[in-house]
Design a protein around this motif. Structure first.
Motif, PDB file in Angstrom:
ATOM      1  N   GLU A  63       5.544  -0.258   0.204  1.00 31.81           N
ATOM      2  CA  GLU A  63       6.552   0.807   0.296  1.00 31.81           C
ATOM      3  C   GLU A  63       7.936   0.212   0.087  1.00 31.81           C
ATOM      4  N   ARG A 246       7.528   9.227  -1.711  1.00 32.76           N
ATOM      5  CA  ARG A 246       7.203   9.748  -0.372  1.00 32.76           C
ATOM      6  C   ARG A 246       8.505  10.161   0.299  1.00 32.76           C
ATOM      7  N   PRO A 262      -6.247   6.145  -1.956  1.00 28.17           N
ATOM      8  CA  PRO A 262      -5.363   6.948  -1.108  1.00 28.17           C
ATOM      9  C   PRO A 262      -6.040   7.354   0.202  1.00 28.17           C
ATOM     10  N   TRP A 263      -5.311   7.257   1.279  1.00 31.44           N
ATOM     11  CA  TRP A 263      -5.790   7.723   2.584  1.00 31.44           C
ATOM     12  C   TRP A 263      -5.577   9.227   2.713  1.00 31.44           C
ATOM     13  N   ASP A 264      -4.612   9.763   1.973  1.00 32.39           N
ATOM     14  CA  ASP A 264      -4.116  11.122   2.212  1.00 32.39           C
ATOM     15  C   ASP A 264      -4.580  12.157   1.186  1.00 32.39           C
ATOM     16  N   PRO A 283     -11.128   9.765   5.536  1.00 37.42           N
ATOM     17  CA  PRO A 283      -9.973   9.199   6.228  1.00 37.42           C
ATOM     18  C   PRO A 283      -9.741   9.902   7.573  1.00 37.42           C
ATOM     19  N   THR A 286      -3.826   8.471  11.463  1.00 36.69           N
ATOM     20  CA  THR A 286      -2.551   8.872  10.869  1.00 36.69           C
ATOM     21  C   THR A 286      -2.300   8.230   9.512  1.00 36.69           C
ATOM     22  N   GLY A 287      -2.889   7.069   9.251  1.00 34.28           N
ATOM     23  CA  GLY A 287      -2.698   6.385   7.978  1.00 34.28           C
ATOM     24  C   GLY A 287      -1.409   5.606   7.864  1.00 34.28           C
ATOM     25  N   GLU A 288      -0.520   5.764   8.824  1.00 36.47           N
ATOM     26  CA  GLU A 288       0.794   5.131   8.714  1.00 36.47           C
ATOM     27  C   GLU A 288       0.697   3.613   8.690  1.00 36.47           C
ATOM     28  N   TYR A 292      -0.756   4.578   4.207  1.00 32.42           N
ATOM     29  CA  TYR A 292      -1.536   5.726   3.720  1.00 32.42           C
ATOM     30  C   TYR A 292      -2.491   5.315   2.600  1.00 32.42           C
ATOM     31  N   SER A 293      -3.094   4.123   2.776  1.00 33.03           N
ATOM     32  CA  SER A 293      -3.968   3.579   1.743  1.00 33.03           C
ATOM     33  C   SER A 293      -5.213   2.968   2.366  1.00 33.03           C
ATOM     34  N   LEU A 360      -9.209   3.998  10.559  1.00 37.05           N
ATOM     35  CA  LEU A 360      -8.734   4.583   9.319  1.00 37.05           C
ATOM     36  C   LEU A 360      -9.751   5.484   8.633  1.00 37.05           C
TER      37      LEU A 360
END
Length: 381
Positions: A63, A246, A262-264, A283, A286-288, A292-293, A360
Motif C-alpha cells: 500500500e 483504495r 484479493p481478500w475483498d 475470506p 477484516t482483511g486489514e 486485503y490480500s 483470514l
C-alpha cells in the motif's frame, strides 16, 4: 492465532504473515523490506507463499500513498484465476482421452472482438494470443471435488460434489509485458506521482489489460470445455497482479498486488502444484492486516534452474506426466515439465493453514487434479 506477524521499523510497516512452520527465503524478505523503503510506501505484506521475484517479491501486497509503482504489478498485468462449474459428472471424466487430444495452442479462429466486448475489453493488437494459456506457471486444470468442508457456502455457489470443475490460471499474455516495457523504458523501476498525466495514462492501459486478461481466461475455459465436450458456468474470477485505488479516511491509497489474491471480492481458489490439492476458501475477518490480500498459490520453493537440475536426476519426463492423484499432465515443453514439477513448490496445505490461523479465510472445499494442461509445445504467433 498461531500465525505470526513480524514488523520492522523501516519507512513503511513490513508484515510477514506466516507461521514458524513455514519456510520463507531470506532473499524474499530482503526484497519486501527494500520495497517498503520506496517513496510513499505505507505497508508491505508478505503472504505465506512469499518468494523472490525479479526485483520485487511474489506473494505480496503493498500500500502506497501519493505514488504508484508499475514494476510492482509486473509484466503480466491482470493475471489471475477463474473457476468454472462443469456440467459433467466426475465419474464420466475421460482424462486419458482428453490428454491425448486437448489442444489450446495457436490463435483461436472465432470472433475475438465479440469475446473482448463481452468483458468490456478492447482490441490491443495481441488478439492472436487470446484464448491461450501462456508459459510459466499458467495452466488450465480439470478438477474433481475431494472434500466439502462448508456445505452451506459450497451449495450457495451453485456447486455440486459429484461434478467436475475447471480452474484457469492465465493473464494478459504479451499485452501486459508491452505496457510494463513502455514504463521501464522511460522510468526504469521508478514510480509515478499518482496525480500525474503519466500515472493516469498507465492506469488506463493497466485497466484495459486487466479486462483483456479476464476475457482471455474465459476463452481458455471455453476452448477447454469444447475440447472435453462439456459446458460450464463461471463461478468466480480474480486478479493477482494489479494496482487499485483504495479510499479511506478522506485519503487515496494505492494497493499493489504482486501474486496475491484479493481478500475483498468473495471466494477464491488457492491452488497447489499440479500434483497437490487446490483450496476453495471464503475470506473472513477484516482483511486489514494482510492489505486485503491472500496467498495466490503454494509459492515456489526452488528457482526454475534449480528445479531442472535437481529433478532431472530423480524423475523421467514421462513420469512427470502423471501425479500421485493419478491425474494427467499435458506439457510437451520438457524444461517446463521439470520447472513446474510438484517438488518445486511449497506445501499448499501449510500455506492455507497459515491463512486460516491468521483469521483470514475459511476452507470451503478441496479440489483434486484430473487433467492439467500446460502446453503442446507451440505458442500463439
Amino acid at each position: 492465532m498461531n500465525t505470526s506477524s513480524s514488523e520492522t521499523s523501516t519507512a513503511a510497516t513490513v508484515r510477514i504473515i506466516a507461521s514458524p512452520q513455514s519456510w520463507v527465503e531470506g532473499e524474499a524478505v530482503r526484497q519486501l523490506e527494500a520495497v517498503s523503503r520506496l517513496p510513499g510506501m505505507r505497508l508491505a505484506v508478505g503472504l505465506p507463499d512469499l518468494h523472490p521475484g525479479k526485483g520485487a517479491p511474489v506473494g505480496a501486497a503493498f500500500e502506497s500513498e501519493g505514488f504508484l509503482y508499475p514494476y510492482l504489478v509486473g509484466s503480466d498485468i491482470g493475471c489471475g484465476m477463474g473457476l468454472w462449474d462443469v456440467d459433467l459428472l466426475t465419474r464420466k471424466a475421460k482424462a486419458e482421452r482428453w490428454a491425448a487430444k486437448l489442444d489450446l495452442e495457436g490463435p483461436w479462429e472465432g470472433d475475438t472482438a465479440a469475446v473482448l466486448a463481452e468483458h468490456g475489453a478492447s482490441g490491443t493488437g495481441f488478439e492472436s494470443a487470446l484464448g491461450t494459456v501462456g508459459g510459466g506457471n499458467h495452466f488450465a486444470e480439470v478438477q474433481r471435488v475431494e472434500e466439502v468442508h462448508d456445505a452451506r457456502v459450497f451449495e450457495a455457489l451453485g456447486l455440486r460434489e459429484e461434478r467436475l470443475l475447471l480452474l484457469v490460471h492465465s493473464g494478459s499474455r504479451g499485452l501486459g509485458e508491452a505496457i510494463l516495457r513502455t514504463h521501464v523504458d522511460r522510468h526504469a523501476a521508478g514510480g509515478l506521482t499518482a496525480d500525474s498525466d503519466e500515472a493516469r495514462a498507465y492506469l488506463t492501459r493497466h485497466d484495459g489489460a486487466v479486462l483483456w486478461a479476464k476475457a482471455n481466461r474465459a476463452l481458455v475455459a471455453q476452448r477447454t470445455l469444447d475440447g472435453i465436450g462439456a459446458t460450464g458456468r463461471r463461478v468466480l474470477d480474480v486478479c493477482h497482479n494489479s494496482v487499485t485505488a483504495r479510499h479511506a479516511d478522506g485519503r487515496v491509497g494505492w494497493l499493489h498486488r504482486k501474486g496475491a489474491a484479493p481478500w475483498d471480492e468473495g471466494p477464491v481458489v488457492i491452488p497447489g502444484s499440479r500434483g497437490a490439492l487446490s483450496y476453495l476458501v471464503l475470506p473472513v475477518g477484516t482483511g486489514e492486516q494482510s492489505a486485503y490480500s491472500l496467498a495466490h498459490g503454494a509459492g515456489r520453493k526452488w528457482t526454475r534452474s534449480a528445479a531442472r537440475e535437481r529433478l532431472k536426476e530423480r524423475f523421467t519426463a514421462e513420469s512427470l506426466t502423471r501425479t500421485s492423484f493419478k491425474s494427467h499432465v499435458v506439457c510437451e515443453d520438457r524444461d517446463l515439465l521439470f520447472e513446474e514439477a510438484p517438488p518445486a513448490y511449497k506445501a499448499i496445505d501449510r500455506v492455507v493453514t497459515d491463512l486460516v490461523e491468521a483469521g483470514l479465510v475459511r476452507v470451503v472445499a478441496t479440489l483434486a487434479p484430473v487433467l492439467t494442461y500446460k502446453t503442446r509445445g507451440r505458442t500463439a504467433e
